[in-house]
Design a protein around this motif. Structure first.
Motif: not given
Ligand code: ADP
Length: 451
Positions: A7-13, A20-23, A140-144, A147-150
């Motif tokens: 999955v590509v997510v366009v935009g980081s609002g 992204a987290i849910q994906a 962002l803390k969750n995303i960092h 490892p499955d999210i860049e």
């Protein structure tokens, strides 16, 4: 070879980060692409909170609410124009979304109210600071940790490859204007609104020429064009919200939580002129109708002490403060006798629970009587674009014939229809978390099935 993601997510609002987290949690490998140097988008500026009815935080505070009432009031606030299927989904999923955030260490346990709502249902951080920064840093803390999210910043998505009814990849453009592509099976467009694109705003609403905007410079509407180029339909593009309380020299938004905490609006004469808790469209229209086309938001020390956002306004230097209403009137050029009478009348309404002459029934919290007194000069500014691309309740982007574009999803302000003709304060943060989750789950499911 080329990089490859599910999955590509366009935009980081808020919508993109939630999606992204849910994906990721749904098993996908995810890339977030953000055109600005820092993540967070316009969500970083969200101030008041997240609306939801029938939450456990309401229960803890003894607030009785119902989803049906939340639905009804949102629809009324939106002039009955809201997409009712999306609105139904929104209201249904709101309490789960509040819980989902709590599970991710983002706790919105303080509660206030916004214009057009009859019940305290706007959930905020417990320390009563603005919701946006807290939400983005928590996400962002969750995303960092995953490892499955860049994430790539300073990079924009300039094209979605959509061939033979399926997504094959996206084209990216980096800071050096180098173009490259990554492969993916599905895409989530979460690029926000277009309030900062004055040309686009004025093309739909010539009457908004010359208005300031509260939005960050990235709110240009590029995601709408991206999706239109692969056949997406749009709705309500002329529905653009002007927020009533914007400090004009800095374009800084004065949060609706200040009125929700008990503040009033007064004219240059020193008189109230509206139920401050009416919807944003109505309050804005009244201010524009005043001879000065601006007004003052007036509050006291007690309100300041319950709202951290006010410290930011003070440090920015645009708050007038004085120890007495007379002194405040002198510093703002208002009529002192009238301002005193205005405060006395309002304080009587609050203290004696009398009917308010302007029909205000909510956020009558405590008399405005604790010195110092404060005033900020405000006028409306372009704040939210209710229109956008069409989606179904699974956040699948729809073409002009209401048919889903397979593998293409959208969430957040880029989407049109949920808020109808006027968005209620606190419903944008709800929108991005609720539909961000739906988008993440469905985009992951789609991608995994098409690996
Ligand atoms: P929402 O509230 O719907 O999540 P935001 O405005 O908070 O929307 O976030 C949208 C983000 O998308 C912003 O950070 C913006 O810079 C980014 N963005 C907009 N267009 C593009 C694009 N074409 N490529 C990458 N990022 C984009």
């Amino acid at each position: 070879g080329e990089a490859h993601y599910d999955v590509v997510v366009v935009g980081s609002g808020g919508a993109g980060l939630t999606a992204a987290i849910q994906a990721g949690e749904s098993g996908a490998r995810v890339l977030i692409v953000e055109k600005m140097p820092v993540p967070g988008g316009n969500t970083l500026k969200a101030s008041v909170g997240m609306n939801a009815a029938e939450t456990r935080y309401q229960t803890l505070k003894g607030i009785r609410d119902s989803k049906a009432l939340f639905y009804e009031e949102t629809l009324k606030g939106g002039h009955g124009k809201n997409n009712t299927l999306l609105l139904h989904e929104f209201v249904e999923q709101a309490p789960q979304a509040v819980d989902w955030l709590a599970k991710h260490d983002i706790v919105l346990s303080d509660i206030t109210i916004t214009g057009g709502m009859s019940i305290d249902r706007t959930h905020r951080p417990a320390d009563a600071s603005a919701v946006g920064g807290y939400l983005v840093s928590g996400l962002l803390k969750n995303i960092h940790q995953r490892p499955d999210i860049e994430m790539m910043t300073d990079t924009s998505v300039s094209g979605i490859e959509y061939d033979d009814g399926r997504v094959t990849g996206v084209t990216l453009l980096n800071e050096q204007q180098e173009s490259f592509r990554v492969q993916c099976h599905s895409v989530i467009v979460a690029t926000g609104g277009f309030s900062a694109n004055q040309k686009m705003v004025v093309s739909y609403r010539p009457d908004l020429a010359g208005f300031v905007t509260t939005n960050h410079p990235g709110a240009t509407g590029s995601g709408i064009a991206l999706l239109q180029s692969i056949g997406a339909g749009t709705v309500d593009m002329g529905e653009i919200q002007i927020h009533p309380t914007v400090e004009q020299t800095t374009s800084y938004l004065i949060s609706e939580s200040v009125r929700g905490g008990g503040a009033i609006l007064v004219s240059q004469k020193g008189e109230r002129f509206i139920n401050e808790m009416d919807t944003r469209d109505k309050v804005s229209a009244k201010i524009i109708g005043l001879p000065e086309k601006s007004a003052w938001i007036v509050f006291d020390q007690q309100i300041r002490e319950h709202n951290k956002a006010i410290e930011t306004y003070l440090s920015r230097g645009f708050v007038v403060s004085a120890d007495t209403p007379e002194a405040l009137a002198e510093k703002t050029g208002m009529d002192a006798t009238r301002l005193q009478a205005t405060l006395a009348c309002f304080n009587q309404v609050v203290a004696n629970k009398q009917p308010d002459p302007f029909g205000r029934t909510t956020a009558l919290r405590q008399p405005l009587s604790q010195r110092p007194f404060y005033a900020i000069r405000i006028a409306p500014g372009v704040h939210h674009t209710m229109g956008g691309v069409t989606i179904n309740t699974h956040t699948g982007v729809l073409d002009e014939n209401q048919q889903p574009l397979a593998g293409v999803f959208a969430a957040g302000e880029v989407v049109g229809g949920i808020h109808g003709g006027n968005r209620i304060g606190g419903n944008a943060v709800a929108d991005i978390v609720i539909f961000g989750r739906v988008a993440g789950e469905n985009a992951a499911k789609y991608a995994l099935a098409h690996r």
